[in-house]
Design a protein around this motif. Sequence first.
Motif, PDB file in Angstrom:
ATOM      1  N   GLY A 197     -71.191  -6.974 -38.996  1.00  0.00           N
ATOM      2  CA  GLY A 197     -70.270  -7.814 -39.836  1.00  0.00           C
ATOM      3  C   GLY A 197     -69.845  -7.164 -41.145  1.00  0.00           C
ATOM      4  O   GLY A 197     -68.355  -7.097 -41.238  1.00  0.00           O
ATOM      5  N   ARG A 198     -70.502  -6.401 -41.971  1.00  0.00           N
ATOM      6  CA  ARG A 198     -69.982  -5.719 -42.958  1.00  0.00           C
ATOM      7  C   ARG A 198     -68.987  -4.619 -42.605  1.00  0.00           C
ATOM      8  O   ARG A 198     -68.325  -4.421 -43.140  1.00  0.00           O
ATOM      9  N   TRP A 199     -69.404  -3.825 -41.602  1.00  0.00           N
ATOM     10  CA  TRP A 199     -68.357  -2.824 -40.821  1.00  0.00           C
ATOM     11  C   TRP A 199     -67.383  -3.437 -40.242  1.00  0.00           C
ATOM     12  O   TRP A 199     -66.255  -2.631 -40.086  1.00  0.00           O
ATOM     13  N   ARG A 200     -67.506  -4.518 -39.427  1.00  0.00           N
ATOM     14  CA  ARG A 200     -66.204  -5.287 -39.077  1.00  0.00           C
ATOM     15  C   ARG A 200     -65.237  -5.438 -39.999  1.00  0.00           C
ATOM     16  O   ARG A 200     -63.943  -5.267 -39.671  1.00  0.00           O
ATOM     17  N   ARG A 201     -65.619  -5.656 -41.234  1.00  0.00           N
ATOM     18  CA  ARG A 201     -64.809  -5.952 -42.468  1.00  0.00           C
ATOM     19  C   ARG A 201     -64.098  -4.880 -42.558  1.00  0.00           C
ATOM     20  O   ARG A 201     -62.710  -4.932 -43.098  1.00  0.00           O
ATOM     21  N   VAL A 202     -64.833  -3.668 -42.677  1.00  0.00           N
ATOM     22  CA  VAL A 202     -64.038  -2.442 -43.319  1.00  0.00           C
ATOM     23  C   VAL A 202     -62.776  -2.171 -42.105  1.00  0.00           C
ATOM     24  O   VAL A 202     -61.650  -1.878 -42.509  1.00  0.00           O
ATOM     25  N   ILE A 203     -63.273  -2.543 -40.687  1.00  0.00           N
ATOM     26  CA  ILE A 203     -62.187  -2.245 -39.669  1.00  0.00           C
ATOM     27  C   ILE A 203     -60.962  -3.054 -39.974  1.00  0.00           C
ATOM     28  O   ILE A 203     -59.670  -2.684 -39.974  1.00  0.00           O
ATOM     29  N   VAL A 204     -61.435  -4.348 -40.282  1.00  0.00           N
ATOM     30  CA  VAL A 204     -60.097  -5.341 -40.489  1.00  0.00           C
ATOM     31  C   VAL A 204     -59.596  -4.782 -41.726  1.00  0.00           C
ATOM     32  O   VAL A 204     -58.101  -4.955 -41.562  1.00  0.00           O
ATOM     33  N   ARG A 205     -59.903  -4.557 -42.577  1.00  0.00           N
ATOM     34  CA  ARG A 205     -59.276  -3.946 -43.780  1.00  0.00           C
ATOM     35  C   ARG A 205     -58.342  -2.902 -43.828  1.00  0.00           C
ATOM     36  O   ARG A 205     -57.207  -2.890 -44.118  1.00  0.00           O
ATOM     37  N   GLU A 206     -58.793  -1.875 -43.065  1.00  0.00           N
ATOM     38  CA  GLU A 206     -58.053  -0.667 -42.647  1.00  0.00           C
ATOM     39  C   GLU A 206     -57.003  -0.759 -41.513  1.00  0.00           C
ATOM     40  O   GLU A 206     -56.036  -0.275 -41.446  1.00  0.00           O
ATOM     41  N   HIS A 207     -57.419  -1.836 -40.672  1.00  0.00           N
ATOM     42  CA  HIS A 207     -56.508  -2.037 -39.458  1.00  0.00           C
ATOM     43  C   HIS A 207     -56.272  -3.679 -39.344  1.00  0.00           C
ATOM     44  O   HIS A 207     -56.850  -4.106 -38.486  1.00  0.00           O
ATOM     45  N   PRO A 208     -55.484  -4.216 -40.152  1.00  0.00           N
ATOM     46  CA  PRO A 208     -55.508  -5.625 -40.205  1.00  0.00           C
ATOM     47  C   PRO A 208     -54.888  -6.383 -38.936  1.00  0.00           C
ATOM     48  O   PRO A 208     -54.992  -7.329 -38.518  1.00  0.00           O
ATOM     49  N   THR A 235     -55.943  -5.641 -36.057  1.00  0.00           N
ATOM     50  CA  THR A 235     -56.860  -5.641 -35.325  1.00  0.00           C
ATOM     51  C   THR A 235     -57.783  -7.165 -35.400  1.00  0.00           C
ATOM     52  O   THR A 235     -58.678  -7.496 -34.449  1.00  0.00           O
ATOM     53  N   ALA A 236     -57.456  -7.814 -36.264  1.00  0.00           N
ATOM     54  CA  ALA A 236     -58.245  -9.219 -36.826  1.00  0.00           C
ATOM     55  C   ALA A 236     -58.049 -10.077 -35.494  1.00  0.00           C
ATOM     56  O   ALA A 236     -56.776 -10.205 -35.098  1.00  0.00           O
ATOM     57  N   SER A 237     -58.999 -10.789 -35.164  1.00  0.00           N
ATOM     58  CA  SER A 237     -58.737 -11.870 -33.960  1.00  0.00           C
ATOM     59  C   SER A 237     -59.751 -12.808 -34.078  1.00  0.00           C
ATOM     60  O   SER A 237     -60.787 -12.893 -35.226  1.00  0.00           O
ATOM     61  N   PHE A 238     -59.635 -13.987 -33.417  1.00  0.00           N
ATOM     62  CA  PHE A 238     -60.402 -15.190 -33.576  1.00  0.00           C
ATOM     63  C   PHE A 238     -61.952 -14.735 -33.207  1.00  0.00           C
ATOM     64  O   PHE A 238     -62.879 -15.241 -34.002  1.00  0.00           O
ATOM     65  N   ARG A 239     -62.200 -13.697 -32.255  1.00  0.00           N
ATOM     66  CA  ARG A 239     -63.607 -13.303 -32.150  1.00  0.00           C
ATOM     67  C   ARG A 239     -64.004 -12.860 -33.620  1.00  0.00           C
ATOM     68  O   ARG A 239     -65.381 -12.877 -33.636  1.00  0.00           O
ATOM     69  N   TYR A 240     -63.483 -12.064 -34.100  1.00  0.00           N
ATOM     70  CA  TYR A 240     -64.057 -11.431 -35.553  1.00  0.00           C
ATOM     71  C   TYR A 240     -63.973 -12.300 -36.765  1.00  0.00           C
ATOM     72  O   TYR A 240     -64.772 -12.138 -37.496  1.00  0.00           O
ATOM     73  N   LEU A 241     -63.049 -13.390 -36.633  1.00  0.00           N
ATOM     74  CA  LEU A 241     -62.970 -14.241 -37.719  1.00  0.00           C
ATOM     75  C   LEU A 241     -63.814 -15.494 -37.707  1.00  0.00           C
ATOM     76  O   LEU A 241     -64.227 -16.298 -38.698  1.00  0.00           O
ATOM     77  N   ALA A 242     -64.192 -15.946 -36.299  1.00  0.00           N
ATOM     78  CA  ALA A 242     -65.016 -17.287 -36.138  1.00  0.00           C
ATOM     79  C   ALA A 242     -66.407 -17.169 -36.981  1.00  0.00           C
ATOM     80  O   ALA A 242     -66.720 -18.066 -37.522  1.00  0.00           O
TER      81      ALA A 242
END
Length: 348
Positions: A217-228, A230-237
Motif C-alpha cells: 500500500g505504501r508503494w502503491r501510493r508512490v505510484i499514484v503520486r507519480e502517475h496519477p 493509474t489511480a483506479s477503484f482497485r487501488y482506492l477501495a
Amino acid sequence: MPVRNEERHLAESVGHVLSQDYPGEFELVLAVGPSADRTGQIASDLAAAEPRLTVVANPAGQIPAALNAAVRAARHAVIARVDGHALLPPGYLTTAVATLAETGAADVGGVMAADGVTIFQQAVAWAMTSKAGVGSAAFHTGGGAGPADSVYLGVYQRAAIESAGGWDEGMLRAEDWDLNYRIRARGGQIWFTPGLRVTYRPRASIRTLASQYFHYGRWRRVIVREHPETASFRYLAPPAAAALVTAGLLTGLAGLAALVAGAGGLPWLTAGLAIPVAYLAGVTAVAAALARAVPARVRGRIPLILAAMHMAWGAGFLTSPRGLHPKSDARVGQPDATTESAAAAGAE
C-alpha cells in the motif's frame, strides 16, 4: 533470482528453475542479500554443485538492487525474473521465449498462482487469487492473453530492460510495475499470457502477511503520486475502507467511553461501531458465498485474512510519506561490448 532470508524455499525454487527443459543455453544468477538464516550458505552449496548457477552479492539487500546486479552478471539476451518464493512449472522458459518471439513483446508473464501448504497459507492463497482480496488484476485472478500494464515476474528482452534504465533501486516495492511503465512509455509492449502459471508460496503468519500488504500500500501510493492517471477503484477501495473502519471504530469507542463516564449527549457516537461491524459482516459473507468449495478450516480463516490484507494495504497507502521514493540513478547501465557480444547466446 533475488534472495534474502529464503532458507525454507531456496533449494526448491532453484530446483524448479534448473529442471527446465529449455532447448537453448540458460543459467541462473542468484543475487544474495544479507540474511539472518542459512540462505547464503545454501546458495553457495548449490552453486558449487551446479555449473549453470552463479552467485552475486547484493549488499543493499533490496530487490531492485539485486535484480540489477543479476542482470549485470548475466550473459544472455533474454532475462527471466524469478522469486525465491516462486516455483516455475515445467516448460515455463520455453513457453515464455516462444511468446516473446510470437508477440514481439518486451516482457511476457502470466499468473501468480498462490498455493499454500499450511491451512493459513491456503486461506491466504484463496484471498490472493480472488477479486475479493486483490481486485481484478489478471496476473492474480487470470484472464485472456493480451497487452497488460504489468505481469507477474516477467521474461524480458534484455535490450528493453537496459533501454529503460533497469530497475529503479529507490523503488523498494512495485519495482516491476515501475520498470514495465517505463518500457511501455518507450513503445514496448507488456504481454500477459495465462499459459505461464508460477506457483507462489504465501506468507505463513498474519504478522508477515500484514507487513507485506502494508508495504504494498505504501508503494502503491508512490505510484499514484507519480502517475496519477493509474489511480483506479482497485487501488482506492482499500484506503477508503481502512479510513471508514478506523473512523467508525474511534467514534464508537468515544461513544462507549461517554456511556461509561455518564456524559450526556455523546452516547450516540456508539453508532460509529456499525461501520466496522458492517465491514466484518461483509468479508464474512464474501467468504461464505465465494469460498464454499474450500474446506471449512480454511474458509474460517478467510475473513480475518481479507481484513488484514485490506486494512494493512489501506493503512500503508494512507500513511505513505511523500519522501518515500528518492529518485535513483542506480540502474542497469548500457551494455558494454562484452555484454553485447555475449547477448545472442541464449536465455537467462
